[in-house]
Design an enzyme around this catalytic site. Sequence first.
Site, PDB file in Angstrom:
ATOM      1  N   HIS A  68       0.838  -1.206   0.000  1.00  0.00           N
ATOM      2  CA  HIS A  68       0.000   0.000   0.000  1.00  0.00           C
ATOM      3  C   HIS A  68       0.876   1.260   0.000  1.00  0.00           C
ATOM      4  CE1 HIS A  68      -3.171  -2.667   2.163  1.00  0.00           C
ATOM      5  NE2 HIS A  68      -3.647  -2.420   0.960  1.00  0.00           N
ATOM      6  N   LYS A 118     -15.776  -7.352   6.310  1.00  0.00           N
ATOM      7  CA  LYS A 118     -14.483  -8.045   6.354  1.00  0.00           C
ATOM      8  C   LYS A 118     -14.074  -8.383   7.798  1.00  0.00           C
ATOM      9  CE  LYS A 118     -11.856  -6.915   2.227  1.00  0.00           C
ATOM     10  NZ  LYS A 118     -10.599  -6.309   1.729  1.00  0.00           N
ATOM     11  N   ARG A 123      -2.251  -5.903  -8.759  1.00  0.00           N
ATOM     12  CA  ARG A 123      -1.063  -6.691  -8.446  1.00  0.00           C
ATOM     13  C   ARG A 123      -0.871  -7.845  -9.404  1.00  0.00           C
ATOM     14  NH1 ARG A 123      -3.243  -7.822  -2.806  1.00  0.00           N
ATOM     15  NH2 ARG A 123      -5.041  -7.672  -4.177  1.00  0.00           N
ATOM     16  N   SER A 137      -3.518  -7.875   3.036  1.00  0.00           N
ATOM     17  CA  SER A 137      -3.617  -7.707   4.488  1.00  0.00           C
ATOM     18  C   SER A 137      -3.982  -9.039   5.145  1.00  0.00           C
ATOM     19  CB  SER A 137      -4.659  -6.641   4.818  1.00  0.00           C
ATOM     20  OG  SER A 137      -4.276  -5.408   4.261  1.00  0.00           O
TER      21      SER A 137
HETATM   22  N1  COA Z   1      -0.361  -4.005  -1.675  1.00  0.00           N
HETATM   23  C1  COA Z   1      -0.735  -4.950  -0.827  1.00  0.00           C
HETATM   24  N2  COA Z   1      -2.005  -5.372  -0.698  1.00  0.00           N
HETATM   25  C2  COA Z   1      -2.926  -4.780  -1.453  1.00  0.00           C
HETATM   26  C3  COA Z   1      -2.598  -3.772  -2.376  1.00  0.00           C
HETATM   27  C4  COA Z   1      -1.243  -3.392  -2.470  1.00  0.00           C
HETATM   28  N3  COA Z   1      -0.828  -2.455  -3.310  1.00  0.00           N
HETATM   29  N4  COA Z   1      -3.719  -3.398  -2.997  1.00  0.00           N
HETATM   30  C5  COA Z   1      -4.708  -4.137  -2.487  1.00  0.00           C
HETATM   31  N5  COA Z   1      -4.232  -4.976  -1.563  1.00  0.00           N
HETATM   32  C6  COA Z   1      -4.965  -5.986  -0.814  1.00  0.00           C
HETATM   33  C7  COA Z   1      -5.625  -5.413   0.380  1.00  0.00           C
HETATM   34  O1  COA Z   1      -4.804  -5.497   1.502  1.00  0.00           O
HETATM   35  C8  COA Z   1      -6.854  -6.287   0.499  1.00  0.00           C
HETATM   36  O2  COA Z   1      -6.505  -7.454   1.176  1.00  0.00           O
HETATM   37  P1  COA Z   1      -7.567  -8.196   2.071  1.00  0.00           P
HETATM   38  O3  COA Z   1      -8.723  -8.580   1.167  1.00  0.00           O
HETATM   39  O4  COA Z   1      -6.788  -9.322   2.559  1.00  0.00           O
HETATM   40  O5  COA Z   1      -8.008  -7.244   3.144  1.00  0.00           O
HETATM   41  C9  COA Z   1      -7.170  -6.630  -0.928  1.00  0.00           C
HETATM   42  O6  COA Z   1      -5.979  -6.513  -1.634  1.00  0.00           O
HETATM   43  C10 COA Z   1      -8.127  -5.713  -1.606  1.00  0.00           C
HETATM   44  O7  COA Z   1      -8.730  -4.951  -0.715  1.00  0.00           O
HETATM   45  P2  COA Z   1      -8.581  -3.356  -0.548  1.00  0.00           P
HETATM   46  O8  COA Z   1      -7.626  -2.756  -1.477  1.00  0.00           O
HETATM   47  O9  COA Z   1      -8.474  -3.032   0.905  1.00  0.00           O
HETATM   48  O10 COA Z   1      -9.875  -2.915  -1.023  1.00  0.00           O
HETATM   49  P3  COA Z   1     -11.201  -3.485  -0.528  1.00  0.00           P
HETATM   50  O11 COA Z   1     -11.575  -4.408  -1.604  1.00  0.00           O
HETATM   51  O12 COA Z   1     -11.240  -3.991   0.839  1.00  0.00           O
HETATM   52  O13 COA Z   1     -11.971  -2.149  -0.475  1.00  0.00           O
HETATM   53  C11 COA Z   1     -13.315  -0.414  -1.224  1.00  0.00           C
HETATM   54  C12 COA Z   1     -12.647  -1.733  -1.507  1.00  0.00           C
HETATM   55  C13 COA Z   1     -13.346  -0.033   0.230  1.00  0.00           C
HETATM   56  C14 COA Z   1     -12.579   0.638  -1.986  1.00  0.00           C
HETATM   57  C15 COA Z   1     -14.742  -0.619  -1.743  1.00  0.00           C
HETATM   58  O14 COA Z   1     -15.339  -1.662  -1.030  1.00  0.00           O
HETATM   59  C16 COA Z   1     -15.587   0.611  -1.635  1.00  0.00           C
HETATM   60  O15 COA Z   1     -15.459   1.509  -2.430  1.00  0.00           O
HETATM   61  N6  COA Z   1     -16.477   0.657  -0.619  1.00  0.00           N
HETATM   62  C17 COA Z   1     -17.352   1.775  -0.415  1.00  0.00           C
HETATM   63  C18 COA Z   1     -18.780   1.448  -0.837  1.00  0.00           C
HETATM   64  C19 COA Z   1     -18.917   1.583  -2.306  1.00  0.00           C
HETATM   65  O16 COA Z   1     -18.802   2.630  -2.890  1.00  0.00           O
HETATM   66  N7  COA Z   1     -19.202   0.457  -2.933  1.00  0.00           N
HETATM   67  C20 COA Z   1     -19.384   0.381  -4.346  1.00  0.00           C
HETATM   68  C21 COA Z   1     -18.078   0.148  -5.043  1.00  0.00           C
HETATM   69  S1  COA Z   1     -18.363  -0.362  -6.696  1.00  0.00           S
END
Ligand code: COA
Length: 160
Positions: A18, A42, A91, A129
């Site tokens: 991140h 989550k 990724r 994560s």
């Molecule tokens: N390096 C390491 N890990 C990474 C990464 C990076 N560069 N990029 C993503 N990841 C990992 C994250 O740690 C996460 O791991 P986990 O699933 O084990 O927790 C996973 O990849 C992807 O999750 P993350 O990037 O945290 O995004 P998310 O999918 O949890 O969150 C939101 C997505 C919060 C942006 C999305 O749910 C959102 O916009 N929510 C608001 C409500 C909304 O508008 N919804 C409609 C969206 S269409």
Amino acid sequence: MNKTAIYPGTFDPVTNGHVDLIKRGLAIFDRVIVSVAPSPKKAPLFSAAERVEMIIEATADLKGVEVEVFEGLLVDHVLAKDAGVVIRGLRAVSDFEYELQMALMNRRLSSKVETVFMMPSEEYSYLTSTVIKEVAGYGGDVVGLVPDCVIPRLEKRFGK
Ligand code: COA
């Protein structure tokens, strides 16, 4: 040109992948707002406030980073911040389908919000994560994979 980008995620906890992406974002945008979603589905290990705290500490030496919690739709948050751009990391091919779905849905919700994809450094391309929590939970070494400030918090949480 609007030079603010939103980098949203759950960040439970923030990883070096991140942080790598935040740095790449800062090379393009003047301001990167790291927006922490509570993501109750989550069942996060850390509270949103703790996640914010860790990101603030991990990015203390970077200029142009803001960190905050957001509730509700991501596009509403982006528009409220007058940003217009969402940064997401890609990724591996496995990320693509989910990211495409999210980017297209966000575009449908607001044509004013554009998603920019960036590749994190390959050394972090396998990180999530969840993997960090899994390894740390069994006492494995995650030094070098997460910012130093995250280590004692993981240890405390897992009773080390
Ligand atoms: N390096 C390491 N890990 C990474 C990464 C990076 N560069 N990029 C993503 N990841 C990992 C994250 O740690 C996460 O791991 P986990 O699933 O084990 O927790 C996973 O990849 C992807 O999750 P993350 O990037 O945290 O995004 P998310 O999918 O949890 O969150 C939101 C997505 C919060 C942006 C999305 O749910 C959102 O916009 N929510 C608001 C409500 C909304 O508008 N919804 C409609 C969206 S269409």
